[in-house]
Write a protein that holds these residues in place. Structure first.
Motif, PDB file in Angstrom:
ATOM      1  N   GLU A  58       1.068  -2.132   0.414  1.00 43.82           N
ATOM      2  CA  GLU A  58       1.239  -2.706  -0.912  1.00 43.82           C
ATOM      3  C   GLU A  58       2.702  -3.083  -1.129  1.00 43.82           C
ATOM      4  OE1 GLU A  58      -1.000  -0.731  -4.124  1.00 43.82           O
ATOM      5  OE2 GLU A  58       0.855  -0.927  -5.285  1.00 43.82           O
ATOM      6  N   ARG A  96      -2.308   0.980   2.662  1.00 36.90           N
ATOM      7  CA  ARG A  96      -3.667   0.934   2.118  1.00 36.90           C
ATOM      8  C   ARG A  96      -4.616   0.462   3.205  1.00 36.90           C
ATOM      9  NH1 ARG A  96      -3.669  -1.847  -3.636  1.00 36.90           N
ATOM     10  NH2 ARG A  96      -5.859  -1.385  -3.251  1.00 36.90           N
ATOM     11  N   LYS A 146       3.634   2.098   1.245  1.00 31.70           N
ATOM     12  CA  LYS A 146       2.413   2.441   0.525  1.00 31.70           C
ATOM     13  C   LYS A 146       1.259   1.824   1.311  1.00 31.70           C
ATOM     14  CE  LYS A 146       0.584   2.787  -4.091  1.00 31.70           C
ATOM     15  NZ  LYS A 146       0.706   2.388  -5.497  1.00 31.70           N
ATOM     16  N   ILE A 190       7.267   6.913  -2.773  1.00 33.54           N
ATOM     17  CA  ILE A 190       6.257   6.006  -3.314  1.00 33.54           C
ATOM     18  C   ILE A 190       6.300   5.972  -4.842  1.00 33.54           C
ATOM     19  CG2 ILE A 190       3.730   5.624  -3.491  1.00 33.54           C
ATOM     20  CD1 ILE A 190       5.070   4.966  -0.719  1.00 33.54           C
ATOM     21  N   TYR A 217       7.412  12.014   1.064  1.00 36.44           N
ATOM     22  CA  TYR A 217       6.687  10.748   1.044  1.00 36.44           C
ATOM     23  C   TYR A 217       6.356  10.346  -0.398  1.00 36.44           C
ATOM     24  CZ  TYR A 217       3.066   7.257   1.664  1.00 36.44           C
ATOM     25  OH  TYR A 217       2.346   6.095   1.587  1.00 36.44           O
ATOM     26  N   GLN A 218       5.821  11.282  -1.147  1.00 34.70           N
ATOM     27  CA  GLN A 218       5.437  11.008  -2.528  1.00 34.70           C
ATOM     28  C   GLN A 218       6.617  10.484  -3.332  1.00 34.70           C
ATOM     29  OE1 GLN A 218       2.757  10.515  -4.240  1.00 34.70           O
ATOM     30  NE2 GLN A 218       1.677  10.857  -2.303  1.00 34.70           N
TER      31      GLN A 218
END
Ligand code: ATP
Ligand code: MG
Length: 622
Positions: free
Chosen positions: A443, A422, A420, A11, A7-8
Motif C-alpha cells: 500500500e 497486502r 504495508k 506502519i 514494525y507496527q
C-alpha cells in the motif's frame, strides 16, 4: 525490542519512524517535512533536506577511520587484488569527479557506466553521486542492442567503459559492443571515457573517446567538494532484470535511499563499521548498487568487489576471500549456491569461515534443499530476503538486528518495516486470509529508498505498478504468494507463472520446490503449457546432479504426487543440462513456456546463453 512492535510503529506512525531513522545519515540541511504524499502514488521523503550519497558513503568515514579498508577489488580473472582505504577511495572519487567535470558533466546530467567488476566502476558511481550526476549502470557485456536502448532512454552526456570484461579467463571486448551500440542509438554521447585494462585492443574515436589513465594523470591532486542535493533529486537509473519482458528504468532519489540503506544495514544486515561485507552480485544489478557499493560503505564497512566465477580457480574461492578478509556478512543468490552444491564440498571446507555471522540470499525463491545444504556447510543463519530492483531494499525478510525472530524454511520471512504489505485476491479484489493465495502488493506510500518513478515516464510508473483497492493506491510486485497465520510470507512465483490446471491455481514455485527435493535433481524450471483438456498443464525441465544415476521421469512425478497431489503432477519431465537464465541468474520461464507452446521466445536481450533454449527445443522433440 520485539519486531512486531517495531514494525507496527513503522506502519502506524511512518513519519515519526522515518524521522528517527533519518538520523542514521548526515544531512547538510535538515528536512522540513518527513513525507509529502500529496500526489499519490508519488511519495517524496525528507523534503527540503540536503544530503549526498558519496558524502555518507565515503567522506563521512574519512574523519574517523580514514586508514581502514573501504573497497577491496579482487579479480580472479586478472589475478589482481587492490585495497583502498576510505581516504584513498575519496582521493580516487575526487579524481573521477574532476575528470567527469572536465568532460562537461554537470549536476543532473546522466552518465552511463558500462563496466566490468573493477574498482573504477565503483569510483565512477560514487563520483556521479558526489557531483549530482545521475548514473545509469548497464550490466557489462550486455549486447549492443540492449545497451543502445538504454543509451536512448538515459541520453547520457558521458559513457564510462573499459576495453574488456573477462569471464573464465577469456577477455570479452566491450569496446566493439559499445561502438556498435552508439551507432545504433539516436542519443549520441559527446564523450566516452575508457579504462584500458590491457585485455583487448581498442580503436579510439577521435574527439569523442578519452583515455582514462592519461586524464587521471592530469587530475591527481583534484579536490572536488560534495554537491549537496535536495533529498528528492534523482541519484540513479537502473533497469529491472528483464525476466518478464522489457526492462523498466527505475529512478531513485538521494535522501530516502541513503536512509533506507542505512536502516537496512543496521536492522537486516547488522553491519558494523570496520567489518567486511561481501556481496557476490554485480554492480549492474540492484544488489550491486545497494549492497556492494552504497549500503556497506554508508555503514562504514569495507566492501568486496569480486570479478570472477564462484568456481574458479576452484570452488573454494569465495571462502578463501571470507577467510582472508574476515568477512562477517555475505550476500549471494540461490542460483550461485546451487552451483556450489554441485561441487565437491572439500573446497569450501578448507577455509576458516569463523568470521562469518550470516549469509543473505535473494533474487529467486530459495528452495529448502539449497538452504539446508548451505546452512549445514557454513553453520550460520541463512537469511532469505525478497525484494525487487524497484524497492532497492528488502520487502520481506527477518530483521535480526531488532529481534532474533526464527526463520521459516521456504519463507523469505515477515513484512519489513515501512512496507504495508497486502495480499490481494486477483479475481475478487479482496484481501486474502491466512494461507490464501494472492498477489503481493504494497500500500502506498512506498517507504524511503523505493523507486520514485519510471525514468522519464511518470505515466508508465502509475499505469504499470499501481491500482486502487478500497480507496487506497496499491503497488503490485507482480509476484504471487501467501501469508501463514504467523505473518510469514511464501512467494509462489510470478503472477505470469501461475498455472491453472483444471481450475486449480498452482504456483510454478510450489512444483519446483517439490521437484528439487528429489535427491538427484539440482535445478528445475516448471512452466504452464496450454492444454485442450485441462486448460493448462505443468511441464518440467530438470537438471540432474548425477546424470549417470538412474532417475526417470516417473521418479520425479511421484515426488510431486506424494507432496502436492496428482493435480500438480507435471505432464512431462524433460532432462536438460542447462536452463535459460537472465544474466542475473533468473530463470526465463516465459521463454521456456513460449517454446513449449510453439511461440517466439520473446525479448531475449537479457539471456545469459542462447544455447540453453536449443536444449529446450531439443528436449521437446524427443
Ligand atoms: P523484470 O521486472 O524486468 O521482469 P525481475 O523481476 O527479475 O525482472 P528484479 O528486480 O531483478 O527483476 O527481480 C525481482 C524479482 O525477483 C521479484 O519480483 C521476485 O519475483 C524475484 N525474487 C527476488 N528475491 C526473491 C526471493 N527471496 N524469493 C523469491 N523470489 C524473489
Ligand atoms: Mg520485476
Amino acid at each position: 525490542m520485539k519486531y512486531a512492535e517495531f514494525y507496527q510503529r513503522s506502519i502506524v506512525t511512518p513519519e515519526q519512524f522515518w524521522q528517527d531513522e533519518a538520523a542514521l545519515i548526515d544531512w547538510n540541511t535538515p528536512f522540513t517535512q518527513v513525507l509529502d504524499y500529496a500526489k499519490p502514488p508519488f511519495a517524496r521523503w525528507f523534503v527540503g533536506g540536503h544530503t549526498n550519497l558519496c558524502h555518507n558513503a565515503v567522506d563521512r568515514w574519512c574523519a574517523t577511520q580514514g586508514d581502514q579498508p573501504a573497497l577491496i577489488a579482487i579479480s580472479t580473472e586478472t589475478n589482481t587484488e587492490r585495497c583502498y582505504s576510505f581516504n584513498e577511495l575519496r582521493a580516487e572519487v575526487e579524481r573521477w569527479a574532476a575528470m567527469m567535470q572536465s568532460l562537461g558533466v554537470r549536476k543532473g546530467d546522466r552518465v552511463l557506466i558500462y563496466m566490468p567488476m573493477i574498482a573504477e566502476a565503483a569510483f565512477a558511481m560514487l563520483a556521479c553521486a558526489r557531483i549530482g550526476a545521475v548514473h545509469s549502470v548497464v550490466f557489462g557485456g550486455f549486447a549492443a542492442n540492449s545497451l543502445a536502448s538504454r543509451i536512448d532512454d538515459a541520453k547520457p552526456v558521458l559513457i564510462v567503459s573499459a576495453d574488456a570484461g573477462s569471464r573464465n579467463g577469456k577477455a570479452i571486448p566491450y569496446k566493439p559492443l559499445l561502438d556498435e551500440a552508439i551507432a545504433l542509438s539516436s542519443a549520441k554521447p559527446s564523450r566516452v571515457l575508457l579504462v584500458d585494462r590491457g585485455l583487448a585492443p581498442m580503436a579510439m574515436v577521435e574527439g569523442r573517446d578519452v583515455d582514462y589513465a592519461a586524464l587521471r594523470a592530469a587530475h591527481l591532486a583534484a579536490h572536488v567538494p560534495v554537491t549537496w542535493l535536495e533529498s528528492n533529486e534523482p541519484s540513479y537509473i537502473l533497469y529491472t532484470s528483464g525476466t518478464t519482458g522489457k526492462p523498466k528504468g527505475v529512478q531513485r532519489d538521494v535522501g530516502g535511499y541513503a536512509v533506507a540503506l542505512a536502516a537496512s544495514m543496521k536492522y537486516n544486515f547488522c553491519g558494523k563499521a570496520g567489518e567486511t561485507f561481501f556481496a557476490t552480485s554485480d554492480i549492474g544489478w540492484v544488489v550491486g548498487h545497494s549492497y556492494i557499493v552504497y549500503g556497506p560503505l554508508i555503514a562504514g564497512m569495507a566492501t568486496i568487489m569480486y570479478e570472477g566465477l564462484p568456481i574458479c580457480p576452484d570452488p573454494g574461492i569465495w571462502w578463501s576471500i571470507v577467510e582472508k578478509y574476515k568477512v562477517t556478512r555475505m550476500f549471494s543468490a540461490p542460483t550461485a549456491i546451487r552451483v556450489l552444491r554441485k561441487q565437491a564440498p572439500e573446497f569450501m571446507r578448507k577455509y576458516d569461515k569463523s568470521s562469518l555471522k550470516a549469509l543473505y540470499l535473494a533474487g529467486e525463491p530459495l528452495d529448502e534443499t539449497t538452504s539446508s545444504w548451505i546452512a549445514d556447510e557454513l553453520n550460520v543463519p541463512i537469511i532469505d530476503n525478497y525484494w525487487q530492483t524497484e524497492t532497492g531494499w528488502p520487502i520481506l525478510s527477518i530483521a535480526k538486528g531488532i529481534e532474533d525472530t526464527p526463520t521459516r524454511l521456504g519463507s523469505p520471512g515477515l513484512a519489513m518495516y515501512g512496507y504495508k504489505v497486502r495480499l490481494i485476491n486477483e479475481i475478487n479484489g479482496q484481501e486474502c486470509g491466512a494461507n490464501e493465495k494472492g498477489v503481493v502488493m504494497v500500500e502506498g506510500p512506498l517507504p524511503p529508498g523505493c523507486m520514485q518513478t519510471v525514468y522519464g515516464d511518470d505515466q508508465r510508473f502509475v499505469d504499470t505498478y499501481w491500482s486502487e483497492h478500497d480507496g487506497k493506491m496499491v503497488y503490485s510486485t507482480f509476484d504471487w504468494g501467501l501469508r501463514d497465520a504467523d505473518g510469514y510470507y511464501f512467494i509462489l512465483g510470478r503472477t505470469d507463472d501461475v498455472i491453472n490446471v483444471a481450475g486449480h491455481r498452482l504456483g510454478t514455485r510450489e512444483i519446483e520446490e517439490s521437484i528439487t527435493s528429489h535427491p538427484n535433481v539440482s535445478e528445475v524450471a516448471v512452466v504452464g503449457v496450454e492444454d485442450k483438456l485441462k486448460g493448462q498443464v505443468a511441464v518440467a525441465f530438470a537438471i540432474l546432479k548425477d546424470a549417470n544415476a538412474a532417475t526417470s521421469e516417473q521418479d520425479v512425478m511421484s515426488v510431486v504426487d506424494r507432496q502436492l497431489g496428482a493435480v500438480a503432477r507435471p505432464a512431462r519431465v524433460y532432462f536438460v543440462t542447462q536452463l535459460p537464465k537472465t544474466r542475473s541468474g533468473k530463470l526465463l520461464r516465459r521463454s521456456i513456456q513460449a517454446i513449449c507452446e510453439g511461440r517466439n521466445p520473446g525479448d531475449l536481450t537479457a539471456i545469459e546463453d542462447p544455447a540453453s533454449l536449443q536444449q529446450i527445443q531439443r528436449a521437446l522433440r524427443l
